[in-house]
Design an enzyme around this catalytic site. Structure first.
Site, PDB file in Angstrom:
ATOM      1  N   VAL A  84       0.836  -1.205   0.000  1.00 16.38           N
ATOM      2  CA  VAL A  84       0.000   0.000   0.000  1.00 16.38           C
ATOM      3  C   VAL A  84       0.871   1.256   0.000  1.00 16.38           C
ATOM      4  CG1 VAL A  84      -1.713   1.313   1.315  1.00 16.38           C
ATOM      5  CG2 VAL A  84      -1.994  -1.150   1.021  1.00 16.38           C
ATOM      6  N   GLU A  85       1.948   1.265   0.764  1.00 14.93           N
ATOM      7  CA  GLU A  85       2.833   2.425   0.802  1.00 14.93           C
ATOM      8  C   GLU A  85       3.384   2.758  -0.582  1.00 14.93           C
ATOM      9  OE1 GLU A  85       3.476   4.645   2.974  1.00 14.93           O
ATOM     10  OE2 GLU A  85       2.934   3.773   4.899  1.00 14.93           O
TER      11      GLU A  85
END
Length: 181
Positions: A84-85
């Site tokens: 996600v980052e």
């Protein structure tokens, strides 16, 4: 006849008994039709959510496994944070710097990386190790509540401890949890 039977079997996903593919002396047997089991079509995020750890962490999979074991937390949770980052773009993550100044695969803030975690945020292995340890400390701080720990990972632990729940951080936590399962 043999080639036609195989083409039809391939197109219609049927199994062809071996006795029909023999020579002229073979006794023909009926073709067995099988129906595939009905499955609900998966959406793209579901494909990744139920995929392998490698589909989440890419080339950093071994580092994620090592760091998660060392921090005593779920490798899938660490891989989900990494995924996600980096918005799924794992290959360019080593040198990524966010608008807020977070660095590397786990998007660590420089002060947190250098001062608190004692890691070089530009070194991908150290970054992943530090990110896993930081996430583990947040899980302990928030009593094992993964959602709060993830909101704190994104928005800062002091803000979350004081009751803050920024919308962006909540969306971030939900996305990570969707991948982590």
């Amino acid at each position: 006849m043999h080639k036609l039977t195989m083409v039809i079997a391939t197109i219609f996903s049927i199994s062809v008994p071996h006795s029909t593919v023999g020579g002229n002396n073979a006794v023909p047997t009926p073709i067995v039709f099988t129906t595939p089991t009905a499955r609900k079509p998966a959406t793209p995020h579901r494909l990744i959510a139920h995929g392998s750890l490698r589909s989440l962490a890419g080339k950093w999979t071994k580092d994620v496994l090592h760091a998660a074991r060392k921090a005593h937390i779920s490798p899938r949770l660490v891989a989900s944070v990494l995924h996600v980052e980096n918005r799924g773009e794992i290959n360019e993550s080593a040198n990524r710097v966010s608008g807020a100044g977070a660095i590397g695969p786990m998007q660590l803030m420089p002060v947190t990386a250098w001062d608190d975690l004692r890691v070089d945020p530009w070194n991908p292995r150290q970054n992943i190790d530090g990110g896993a340890r930081y996430l583990a400390s947040l899980l302990r701080r928030f009593g094992g509540n993964r959602r709060l720990a993830l909101i704190a990972y994104n928005a800062g632990p002091t803000l979350v401890a004081d009751g803050g729940r920024p919308t962006g951080a909540v969306h971030y936590a939900n996305a990570v949890l969707r991948y982590a399962g």
